[in-house]
Design a protein around this motif. Structure first.
Motif, mmCIF file in Angstrom:
data_model
loop_
_atom_site.group_PDB
_atom_site.id
_atom_site.type_symbol
_atom_site.label_atom_id
_atom_site.label_comp_id
_atom_site.label_asym_id
_atom_site.label_seq_id
_atom_site.Cartn_x
_atom_site.Cartn_y
_atom_site.Cartn_z
ATOM 1 N N GLU A 1 0.920 -1.258 -0.061
ATOM 2 C CA GLU A 1 -0.085 0.246 0.046
ATOM 3 C C GLU A 1 0.922 1.180 0.143
ATOM 4 N N TYR A 2 1.777 1.253 0.942
ATOM 5 C CA TYR A 2 2.781 2.405 0.940
ATOM 6 C C TYR A 2 3.481 2.742 -0.355
ATOM 7 N N ALA A 3 4.006 1.723 -1.003
ATOM 8 C CA ALA A 3 4.778 1.807 -2.028
ATOM 9 C C ALA A 3 4.165 2.762 -3.192
ATOM 10 N N LYS A 4 2.820 2.364 -3.211
ATOM 11 C CA LYS A 4 1.941 2.949 -4.366
ATOM 12 C C LYS A 4 2.012 4.610 -4.181
ATOM 13 N N GLU A 5 2.256 4.931 -2.682
ATOM 14 C CA GLU A 5 2.206 6.375 -2.361
ATOM 15 C C GLU A 5 3.457 7.163 -2.398
ATOM 16 N N THR A 6 4.639 6.221 -2.797
ATOM 17 C CA THR A 6 6.085 6.748 -2.486
ATOM 18 C C THR A 6 6.552 7.096 -4.015
ATOM 19 N N ILE A 7 7.771 7.453 -4.213
ATOM 20 C CA ILE A 7 8.409 7.906 -5.152
ATOM 21 C C ILE A 7 8.561 6.816 -6.197
#
Length: 822
Positions: A247-253
């Motif tokens: 989930e977090y990776a989709k919101e990161t660079i």
């Protein structure tokens, strides 16, 4: 019982030898010193708030406000208590000091692999050393890439489990694979795990081809299904961490940006920017370092020393000898670099050991069957992908079309998988050679001679005319010496020193090749016994790798424990800021490398900067498009109450209080709706966050403008009354409905808002902040961080951990029964 103990005794001796090797290499640990690792130092800054709350409450918070104005702690430090792998890692790390515990993982994991391949303890120990002492395993330890090192250490035992399953030992193989893959994933360096899985796919594809050809497909299918089950179980054990990171990776660079090429200048691919991902690519010519460690000048900060042409040139140009010696010992003094490749900088070469490579090349003609072809194709793939921008047409096939490949940067690091495949084939070749009876050894002599003569001939040519193949010049040389009057002389001297380094290491590799060749030739002629060959080769191989590794990780990298505690000295500026007990952020303009490449400020304060490779994408865009341009309105809306700056007059680091910081929360008088991310980021250029919230159209249904009455700011107030990383409490009073903006980072994958205990909708404002429309009156607002992915994932992890323990117990039981009936 005695018979079983006598069988275990050789393994015990090997383990004791590994312990001795580890502590001898890291002997400063015995004197109470510690390894100074740059990334681990940064880690102390990143995790400072998390450590504090762990000590206070016994649990690590899932969110920290210490960096980048707030971010999840998933990629910083989190314990995942339902994951059984967490307990093994904690236990193992408590047994041995850093980095001994990591080197022991390398050695024991590789030893297990070779033992499962039916190699005797001495030969398996030699193979373990060949894998563990590959140069980059030590170089990343010096840099502090601890999670990467641990992830790589689990490669070998995972392969051991796979090979056992393919040989028909399904339960034991599945147990080993699931256990070590669970540990691998828990190490939380998914790039290394991904690269390993990529190589395993190649390996299994080759196994499939041979299974079809040899009509053993049913057995291969059974093994594959069992291994697939082991993979599923390992994923289940780590389900909590994988889900939150997904989930977090989709919101990161590493995720897809909402900004279009109109603003960024390039289309978002849903992964990293190619230039960024390929920044550290292995040069095609630089691959000569596989055979000659210092062929490309070793490392960026590698000293040439007093016995160099550079030293002589400095002295000839009237530089005092003492100063010249200091310059040649410390490259940063005048900015020279012996490394002449085109990477921005490097800490050292990928050197696999010339004896290992000699055996690997011999194995290409000596070894037959799917294992050889699987290892060879995997190695070729790894090397080609490591070239990155130097063979972009090939890398782009994976970057553009292979799932998840574009999420990772520094593609050269895939060569760490070759640190397993090359020694593995080398040891298989050595075992086959040593197992060949005297009557069949003559057939091996031809292949052996060709390999030895080819390598020796190459080294002799390189020794004679290295300039025929390599330039020894760096694209950065001219700018490094630009300010020095005798720059041309220094450049020529550096070229001579680089060429000398090349020749010395080429000669070194020739000598070690000759030593290994002589030992094996004596064996083929019946002059040496098998055990003697293993001992002599082991000594030579260890001497080769040990001495190269000492160039990059040695006693000088250790410091007293008292020094490690002073990596974040409390400066007067920090002391001044700490007098302020309110909740706010700082902007550290004194940070080495910049505020957004340093976690120094995060050690003591809540910072708008920090150091992390997985920042939230929107926050990075805010930095690039607004903060880096000095937009004070944006800096103020992040509640930046203090600037830490170097003072040129006093030569001190001082703190400046910013009176315009907007605080923890404030009411605005109006909303400016924008159509998309492009308009939202651009609107902040002129918007006044104190009075107006910039909001994306998609959140319009959460705002009832008709109920908003413009009031004087004195008529309403809102303030933070309680702070916790996972829970923020505010009280407010207003005679009418108002829109409040909170100086907290918007992340809807876990943050929930409540008004007087009842869940209340909130929306994103000003590109990165939270906002909500609040009812009139006197009320309490709470933000609580409770990510479903983490808490639900932990339940799956618990069930899977129990199943893994049962499978491991079954593997041990069936393994023991097999030995008893053997």
């Amino acid at each position: 019982m005695n018979d079983r103990f006598s069988k275990l005794l050789p393994h015990l001796y090997v383990v004791l030898a590994f312990l001795a090797l580890s502590f001898i290499y890291f002997s400063p640990l015995l004197n109470g010193q510690e390894l100074a690792q740059s990334d681990n130092i940064q880690m102390k800054g990143m995790s400072s708030e998390l450590v504090k709350y762990k000590e206070l409450e016994g649990e690590v918070p899932l969110w920290t406000n210490a960096m980048f104005s707030g971010m999840p702690s998933f990629q910083i430090w989190l314990e995942y208590p339902s994951n059984i792998a967490s307990y093994f890692i904690r236990f193992w790390n408590s047994l041995f000091p850093n980095p001994v515990h990591t080197i022991l993982l390398y050695l024991l994991g590789a030893y297990l692999l070779f033992c499962t391949m039916r190699m005797k303890p001495m030969l398996a120990a030699l193979g373990a050393i060949a894998i563990a002492f590959v140069s980059y395993n030590f170089i990343i330890l010096e840099a502090g890439h601890s999670t990467k090192a641990v992830a790589v250490a689990y490669f070998a035992p995972i392969i051991a489990g796979i090979l056992l399953a393919l040989r028909g030992r399904l339960i034991t193989g599945a147990a080993l694979t699931a256990t070590f893959l669970a540990l691998e994933i828990r190490a939380n360096h998914l790039q290394m795990t991904y690269y390993l899985m990529l190589v395993i796919l190649v390996f299994m594809a080759v196994q499939l081809v041979f299974a079809v050809r040899n009509k053993t497909f049913p057995a291969f299918l059974r093994s594959s299904l069992v291994l697939l089950g082991a993979v599923v179980l390992a994923v289940g054990v780590n389900f909590g961490s994988l889900w939150v990171n997904y989930e977090y990776a989709k919101e990161t660079i590493r995720g897809k940006s909402e900004l279009t090429a109109e603003v960024t200048g390039q289309e978002s691919t849903g992964g990293l920017d190619k230039e960024y991902a390929y920044q550290w690519s292995q040069g095609i010519g630089e691959s000569i370092t596989f055979f000659i460690p210092n062929a490309y000048g070793a490392a960026t900060n590698y000293p040439v020393g007093k016995n160099s042409e550079l030293y002589e040139t400095l002295v000839r140009n009237n530089i005092p000898p003492v100063q010249a010696e200091q310059i040649t010992a410390q490259p940063a003094a005048i900015g020279y670099a012996t490394y002449w490749g085109d990477k921005t900088f490097t800490s050292g070469p990928y050197y696999f050991g010339i004896i290992t490579l000699f055996l690997f090349i011999l194995g290409l003609s000596l070894v037959k069957g799917p294992l050889k072809w699987g290892l060879l194709l995997a190695t070729v793939l790894v090397v080609l992908l490591s070239f990155g921008r130097h063979m972009q047409w090939f890398s782009d096939l994976f970057f553009d079309y292979f799932p998840l490949y574009n999420k990772f940067r520094a593609v050269e690091s895939i060569l760490m998988v070759a640190g397993l495949t090359i020694p593995l084939l080398a040891l298989i070749a050595l075992k086959q050679l040593l197992d060949t009876p005297e009557t069949g050894r003559k057939e091996l002599e031809k292949n052996f001679r060709y390999t030895l003569y080819a390598l020796g001939g190459i080294y002799l040519v390189l020794l004679a005319v290295p300039g025929l193949f390599f330039s020894f010049s760096s694209p950065y040389d001219a700018q490094r010496f630009a300010q020095i009057p005798f720059a041309d002389q220094l450049q020529n001297a550096l070229l001579a020193d680089r060429k000398s380094m090349f020749r010395m290491d080429a000669l070194r590799s020739l000598v070690f090749t000759a030593i290994a060749g002589g030992i094996l030739w004596a064996f083929l002629k019946g002059k040496l016994k098998t055990q003697t060959v293993i001992v002599l080769l082991g000594i030579a191989l260890l001497a080769d790798l040990w001495t190269v590794n000492k160039r990059f990780l040695n006693e000088e990298d250790f410091v007293a424990k008292s020094q490690t505690e002073q990596f974040f000295p409390l400066r007067p500026a920090d002391q001044q800021i700490l007098q302020d007990s309110t909740y706010f952020r700082v902007y550290d303009l004194s940070a080495r490398g910049g505020a957004f490449q340093s976690a120094y400020a995060s050690y003591y304060h809540y910072s708008i900067g920090g150091y992390h490779a997985a920042k939230l994408h929107r926050y990075q865009e805010l930095v690039d498009h607004q903060i880096a341009k000095g937009n004070m309105n944006v800096i103020n809306m992040l509640n930046t109450k203090y600037f830490i700056v170097p003072d040129s007059a006093s030569q001190q680091i001082i703190a400046h209080r910013n009176p315009d910081a907007l605080g923890n929360a404030w009411f605005v008088n109006g909303v400016r709706f924008v159509a998309d991310a492009n308009e939202e980021i651009e609107a902040l250029t002129v918007a006044i966050p104190r009075t107006t919230a910039v909001v994306d159209e998609r959140f319009r249904d959460q705002i009832d403008i008709s109920k908003i009455i413009q009031l004087d700011s004195a008529d309403a107030s809102i303030r933070l009354t309680s702070y916790h990383p996972e829970k923020l409490t505010y009280s407010y009073e207003s005679p009418a409905e108002r829109i409040a903006v909170f100086s907290e980072i918007y992340y809807d994958k876990g943050w929930k808002a409540y008004v007087d205990g009842k869940e209340h909708p909130y929306f994103r404002a000003n590109y990165v902040l939270r906002a909500m429309q609040l009812p009139a009156g006197k009320h309490t607002v709470e933000f609580r961080f409770h990510p479903t992915a983490y808490y639900a994932g932990e339940k799956v992890s618990l069930v899977s951990s129990i199943l893994l323990v049962l499978l491991l117990g079954g593997g041990i039981y069936f393994g023991n029964r097999r030995r008893e009936t053997a």
